[in-house]
Scaffold this motif. Structure first.
Motif, PDB file in Angstrom:
ATOM      1  N   ASP A  37      65.628  45.150  27.846  1.00  0.00           N
ATOM      2  CA  ASP A  37      66.341  44.422  26.798  1.00  0.00           C
ATOM      3  C   ASP A  37      67.674  45.080  26.448  1.00  0.00           C
ATOM      4  O   ASP A  37      68.709  44.429  26.410  1.00  0.00           O
ATOM      5  CB  ASP A  37      65.449  44.326  25.558  1.00  0.00           C
ATOM      6  N   ARG A  38      67.654  46.390  26.190  1.00  0.00           N
ATOM      7  CA  ARG A  38      68.863  47.105  25.774  1.00  0.00           C
ATOM      8  C   ARG A  38      69.008  48.382  26.594  1.00  0.00           C
ATOM      9  O   ARG A  38      68.012  49.002  26.964  1.00  0.00           O
ATOM     10  CB  ARG A  38      68.817  47.463  24.285  1.00  0.00           C
ATOM     11  N   ILE A  39      70.246  48.763  26.850  1.00  0.00           N
ATOM     12  CA  ILE A  39      70.527  50.014  27.567  1.00  0.00           C
ATOM     13  C   ILE A  39      71.522  50.815  26.748  1.00  0.00           C
ATOM     14  O   ILE A  39      72.608  50.323  26.413  1.00  0.00           O
ATOM     15  CB  ILE A  39      71.095  49.753  28.974  1.00  0.00           C
ATOM     16  N   LEU A  40      71.144  52.047  26.419  1.00  0.00           N
ATOM     17  CA  LEU A  40      72.003  52.945  25.651  1.00  0.00           C
ATOM     18  C   LEU A  40      72.402  54.117  26.532  1.00  0.00           C
ATOM     19  O   LEU A  40      71.542  54.835  27.054  1.00  0.00           O
ATOM     20  CB  LEU A  40      71.278  53.474  24.409  1.00  0.00           C
ATOM     21  N   ALA A  41      73.691  54.320  26.712  1.00  0.00           N
ATOM     22  CA  ALA A  41      74.198  55.470  27.462  1.00  0.00           C
ATOM     23  C   ALA A  41      74.462  56.609  26.498  1.00  0.00           C
ATOM     24  O   ALA A  41      75.139  56.425  25.480  1.00  0.00           O
ATOM     25  CB  ALA A  41      75.475  55.087  28.201  1.00  0.00           C
ATOM     26  N   VAL A  42      73.924  57.775  26.793  1.00  0.00           N
ATOM     27  CA  VAL A  42      74.154  58.969  25.966  1.00  0.00           C
ATOM     28  C   VAL A  42      75.110  59.867  26.736  1.00  0.00           C
ATOM     29  O   VAL A  42      74.781  60.368  27.818  1.00  0.00           O
ATOM     30  CB  VAL A  42      72.840  59.701  25.641  1.00  0.00           C
ATOM     31  N   GLY A  43      76.317  60.052  26.203  1.00  0.00           N
ATOM     32  CA  GLY A  43      77.338  60.806  26.914  1.00  0.00           C
ATOM     33  C   GLY A  43      77.950  61.902  26.062  1.00  0.00           C
ATOM     34  O   GLY A  43      77.693  62.007  24.861  1.00  0.00           O
ATOM     35  N   SER A  44      78.767  62.712  26.716  1.00  0.00           N
ATOM     36  CA  SER A  44      79.500  63.777  26.028  1.00  0.00           C
ATOM     37  C   SER A  44      80.760  64.063  26.818  1.00  0.00           C
ATOM     38  O   SER A  44      80.835  63.791  28.018  1.00  0.00           O
ATOM     39  CB  SER A  44      78.660  65.053  25.906  1.00  0.00           C
ATOM     40  N   GLY A  45      81.748  64.612  26.151  1.00  0.00           N
ATOM     41  CA  GLY A  45      82.976  64.931  26.849  1.00  0.00           C
ATOM     42  C   GLY A  45      82.868  66.184  27.687  1.00  0.00           C
ATOM     43  O   GLY A  45      83.591  66.356  28.666  1.00  0.00           O
ATOM     44  N   LYS A  46      81.958  67.074  27.329  1.00  0.00           N
ATOM     45  CA  LYS A  46      81.812  68.340  28.032  1.00  0.00           C
ATOM     46  C   LYS A  46      80.344  68.736  28.062  1.00  0.00           C
ATOM     47  O   LYS A  46      79.528  68.204  27.308  1.00  0.00           O
ATOM     48  CB  LYS A  46      82.657  69.444  27.377  1.00  0.00           C
ATOM     49  N   GLY A  47      80.016  69.678  28.934  1.00  0.00           N
ATOM     50  CA  GLY A  47      78.656  70.184  29.010  1.00  0.00           C
ATOM     51  C   GLY A  47      78.384  71.214  27.932  1.00  0.00           C
ATOM     52  O   GLY A  47      79.296  71.739  27.284  1.00  0.00           O
ATOM     53  N   GLY A  48      77.108  71.504  27.718  1.00  0.00           N
ATOM     54  CA  GLY A  48      76.728  72.555  26.783  1.00  0.00           C
ATOM     55  C   GLY A  48      76.615  72.130  25.338  1.00  0.00           C
ATOM     56  O   GLY A  48      76.438  72.985  24.465  1.00  0.00           O
ATOM     57  N   VAL A  49      76.697  70.817  25.049  1.00  0.00           N
ATOM     58  CA  VAL A  49      76.601  70.371  23.658  1.00  0.00           C
ATOM     59  C   VAL A  49      75.207  69.838  23.325  1.00  0.00           C
ATOM     60  O   VAL A  49      74.971  69.358  22.221  1.00  0.00           O
ATOM     61  CB  VAL A  49      77.672  69.302  23.335  1.00  0.00           C
ATOM     62  N   GLY A  50      74.289  69.911  24.282  1.00  0.00           N
ATOM     63  CA  GLY A  50      72.914  69.484  24.017  1.00  0.00           C
ATOM     64  C   GLY A  50      72.670  68.004  24.229  1.00  0.00           C
ATOM     65  O   GLY A  50      71.710  67.450  23.684  1.00  0.00           O
ATOM     66  N   LYS A  51      73.479  67.376  25.050  1.00  0.00           N
ATOM     67  CA  LYS A  51      73.360  65.926  25.278  1.00  0.00           C
ATOM     68  C   LYS A  51      72.004  65.554  25.860  1.00  0.00           C
ATOM     69  O   LYS A  51      71.361  64.601  25.401  1.00  0.00           O
ATOM     70  CB  LYS A  51      74.479  65.464  26.203  1.00  0.00           C
ATOM     71  N   SER A  52      71.548  66.287  26.886  1.00  0.00           N
ATOM     72  CA  SER A  52      70.270  65.960  27.517  1.00  0.00           C
ATOM     73  C   SER A  52      69.106  66.205  26.567  1.00  0.00           C
ATOM     74  O   SER A  52      68.122  65.457  26.564  1.00  0.00           O
ATOM     75  CB  SER A  52      70.084  66.777  28.803  1.00  0.00           C
ATOM     76  N   THR A  53      69.195  67.236  25.750  1.00  0.00           N
ATOM     77  CA  THR A  53      68.160  67.493  24.747  1.00  0.00           C
ATOM     78  C   THR A  53      68.094  66.346  23.761  1.00  0.00           C
ATOM     79  O   THR A  53      67.006  65.877  23.398  1.00  0.00           O
ATOM     80  CB  THR A  53      68.452  68.814  24.017  1.00  0.00           C
ATOM     81  N   VAL A  54      69.248  65.867  23.326  1.00  0.00           N
ATOM     82  CA  VAL A  54      69.292  64.731  22.398  1.00  0.00           C
ATOM     83  C   VAL A  54      68.709  63.492  23.066  1.00  0.00           C
ATOM     84  O   VAL A  54      67.913  62.755  22.468  1.00  0.00           O
ATOM     85  CB  VAL A  54      70.728  64.471  21.918  1.00  0.00           C
ATOM     86  N   ALA A  55      69.055  63.248  24.325  1.00  0.00           N
ATOM     87  CA  ALA A  55      68.583  62.048  25.025  1.00  0.00           C
ATOM     88  C   ALA A  55      67.066  62.038  25.144  1.00  0.00           C
ATOM     89  O   ALA A  55      66.411  61.016  24.872  1.00  0.00           O
ATOM     90  CB  ALA A  55      69.231  61.958  26.398  1.00  0.00           C
ATOM     91  N   SER A  56      66.471  63.157  25.563  1.00  0.00           N
ATOM     92  CA  SER A  56      65.015  63.194  25.740  1.00  0.00           C
ATOM     93  C   SER A  56      64.292  63.059  24.409  1.00  0.00           C
ATOM     94  O   SER A  56      63.311  62.316  24.289  1.00  0.00           O
ATOM     95  CB  SER A  56      64.594  64.488  26.448  1.00  0.00           C
ATOM     96  N   ASN A  57      64.771  63.748  23.391  1.00  0.00           N
ATOM     97  CA  ASN A  57      64.113  63.678  22.086  1.00  0.00           C
ATOM     98  C   ASN A  57      64.304  62.316  21.431  1.00  0.00           C
ATOM     99  O   ASN A  57      63.395  61.820  20.754  1.00  0.00           O
ATOM    100  CB  ASN A  57      64.642  64.784  21.172  1.00  0.00           C
ATOM    101  N   LEU A  58      65.448  61.706  21.644  1.00  0.00           N
ATOM    102  CA  LEU A  58      65.670  60.375  21.098  1.00  0.00           C
ATOM    103  C   LEU A  58      64.738  59.361  21.769  1.00  0.00           C
ATOM    104  O   LEU A  58      64.176  58.479  21.104  1.00  0.00           O
ATOM    105  CB  LEU A  58      67.130  59.971  21.302  1.00  0.00           C
ATOM    106  N   ALA A  59      64.544  59.499  23.080  1.00  0.00           N
ATOM    107  CA  ALA A  59      63.620  58.608  23.790  1.00  0.00           C
ATOM    108  C   ALA A  59      62.201  58.759  23.251  1.00  0.00           C
ATOM    109  O   ALA A  59      61.506  57.761  23.005  1.00  0.00           O
ATOM    110  CB  ALA A  59      63.657  58.904  25.289  1.00  0.00           C
ATOM    111  N   VAL A  60      61.755  59.985  23.055  1.00  0.00           N
ATOM    112  CA  VAL A  60      60.406  60.226  22.539  1.00  0.00           C
ATOM    113  C   VAL A  60      60.276  59.703  21.117  1.00  0.00           C
ATOM    114  O   VAL A  60      59.257  59.087  20.748  1.00  0.00           O
ATOM    115  CB  VAL A  60      60.072  61.729  22.603  1.00  0.00           C
ATOM    116  N   ALA A  61      61.311  59.922  20.286  1.00  0.00           N
ATOM    117  CA  ALA A  61      61.265  59.447  18.902  1.00  0.00           C
ATOM    118  C   ALA A  61      61.188  57.924  18.846  1.00  0.00           C
ATOM    119  O   ALA A  61      60.450  57.350  18.035  1.00  0.00           O
ATOM    120  CB  ALA A  61      62.491  59.947  18.141  1.00  0.00           C
ATOM    121  N   LEU A  62      61.930  57.239  19.710  1.00  0.00           N
ATOM    122  CA  LEU A  62      61.873  55.778  19.751  1.00  0.00           C
ATOM    123  C   LEU A  62      60.496  55.296  20.199  1.00  0.00           C
ATOM    124  O   LEU A  62      59.987  54.290  19.686  1.00  0.00           O
ATOM    125  CB  LEU A  62      62.958  55.239  20.683  1.00  0.00           C
ATOM    126  N   ALA A  63      59.889  56.013  21.141  1.00  0.00           N
ATOM    127  CA  ALA A  63      58.539  55.655  21.576  1.00  0.00           C
ATOM    128  C   ALA A  63      57.545  55.823  20.436  1.00  0.00           C
ATOM    129  O   ALA A  63      56.625  55.011  20.268  1.00  0.00           O
ATOM    130  CB  ALA A  63      58.135  56.500  22.783  1.00  0.00           C
TER     131      ALA A  63
END
Length: 368
Positions: A123-149
């Protein structure tokens, strides 16, 4: 002492599975109930054949929980949520592993199809991005996915960071995805999330040394060949920066919008602005910003320290007239949970609640 669900899940996390992970990180525990010292739960295997092989795991789980203080009786039942996979006929070779085909030049869109395309069943696709590495983007993405579940949404997580996939480690999955026909890729499930990463299909110790066309082809396969099923929302964890993956995703896939993650420091915000400008250029709505590592709270004395500055992302969101979706502190528990393969959002506590608050905001706003 009152027996709690967290105590029981803590013991079940110690029960390893033959193909990696544990009962909790692989999201196999169902219908957990505690009633006056009597504990009941179901271990849900992917199919009947897997369930039969997990009988030693069931016995170990019963023994581990039964050893907890206050437990009078334990009942663990094995079940399967799908039929056993079909075995190849005599003399027939099994389907070719999909990993042998990942990383090819992109294929053109079918005749008559132009512009960004929808993903079937999503239904919906959300892209989680960042301008640079090391800001915790992947950590935010995984935890946001689990929280939505946890909020009852049907969630998928695609690790699109081809060069540096980290979601398998953060989500606690190691199993190689299967393919019934050598074309369709069956995703894995963990913590209530359907997930896929190229890291599950490549040697984890080998570098991915591909040029742009190979990257774009791999992304096309991970989106189009994975059997995502029916999802309310698919979270795409993008690589940092503004490269080929971002360009391909925004131009070829119909996105609901993008979420940009940054720390509050000026150097990170410089690059975050470039990521935001890229999404605007590609006509992808920026749904909001998340300020990560916004402060550090000393666990001993409670003192707050703004290691990376304070409020920079909030100010940037106001300047862009974009929502600030949330501010997340830098936290040891988050790092330990990610390294252990159980995102902090899957548990209880202040950090889990912080991610649930962001998830609820996305659901309420119709974004997830």
């Amino acid at each position: 002492m009152t027996l709690t669900r967290d105590q029981i899940l803590g013991e079940l996390r110690r029960i390893g599975l033959p193909d990696g992970g544990d009962l909790v990180s692989r999201d196999m525990v169902r219908a957990l109930g505690v009633d006056a010292g009597r504990v009941r739960f179901v271990i849900e295997a992917p199919d009947a054949e897997a369930a039969r092989a997990l009988e030693p795991v069931r016995r170990a789980a019963e023994a581990a929980v039964g050893a907890l203080p206050g437990v009078e009786a334990v009942s663990a039942i094995l079940t399967a949520h799908g039929p056993a996979p079909a075995r190849p006929a005599a003399g027939q070779k099994p389907a070719e592993a999909p990993s042998l085909k990942i990383g090819r030049h992109p294929t053109p869109q079918p005749a008559g199809q132009t512009g960004p395309q929808r993903v079937a069943g999503v239904d919906r696709i959300l892209a989680v991005g960042s301008g640079k590495g090391g800001v915790g983007k992947s950590t935010v993405a995984s935890n946001l996915a689990v929280a939505l579940a946890r909020e009852g949404r049907r969630v998928g997580l695609l690790d699109a960071d081809i060069y540096g996939p980290s979601q398998p480690r953060m989500m606690g999955v190691t199993k190689r995805p299967g393919s019934p026909d050598g074309k369709t890729i069956e995703p894995l499930r963990a913590h209530g999330v359907t997930m896929m990463s190229i890291g599950l299909m490549m040697d984890p110790d080998k570098a991915v040394v591909w040029r742009g066309p190979m990257l774009m082809g791999a992304l096309q396969q991970l989106i189009g060949q994975v059997a995502w099923g029916e999802l309310d929302v698919l979270i795409v964890d993008l690589p940092p920066g503004t490269g080929d993956i971002q360009l391909t995703l925004c131009q070829r896939t119909h996105l609901t919008g993008a979420i940009v993650v940054s720390t509050p420091q000026d150097v990170a915000l410089l690059d975050a602005r470039k990521a935001i400008d890229m999404f605007h250029t590609l006509k992808t709505p920026v749904l909001g910003l998340i300020e990560n590592m916004s402060l550090y709270i000393c666990p001993e004395c409670g003192h707050e320290a703004h290691i990376f500055g304070h409020g920079g992302v909030r100010d940037e969101a106001a300047r862009l007239d974009a929502p600030l979706l949330g501010s997340l502190p830098i936290d040891l528990e988050t790092r330990l949970a990610g390294d252990a393969g159980t995102p902090v959002a899957a548990g209880e506590g202040s950090m889990a609640e912080a991610y649930l608050k962001i998830a609820r905001g996305l659901v309420a706003g119709g974004m997830a």
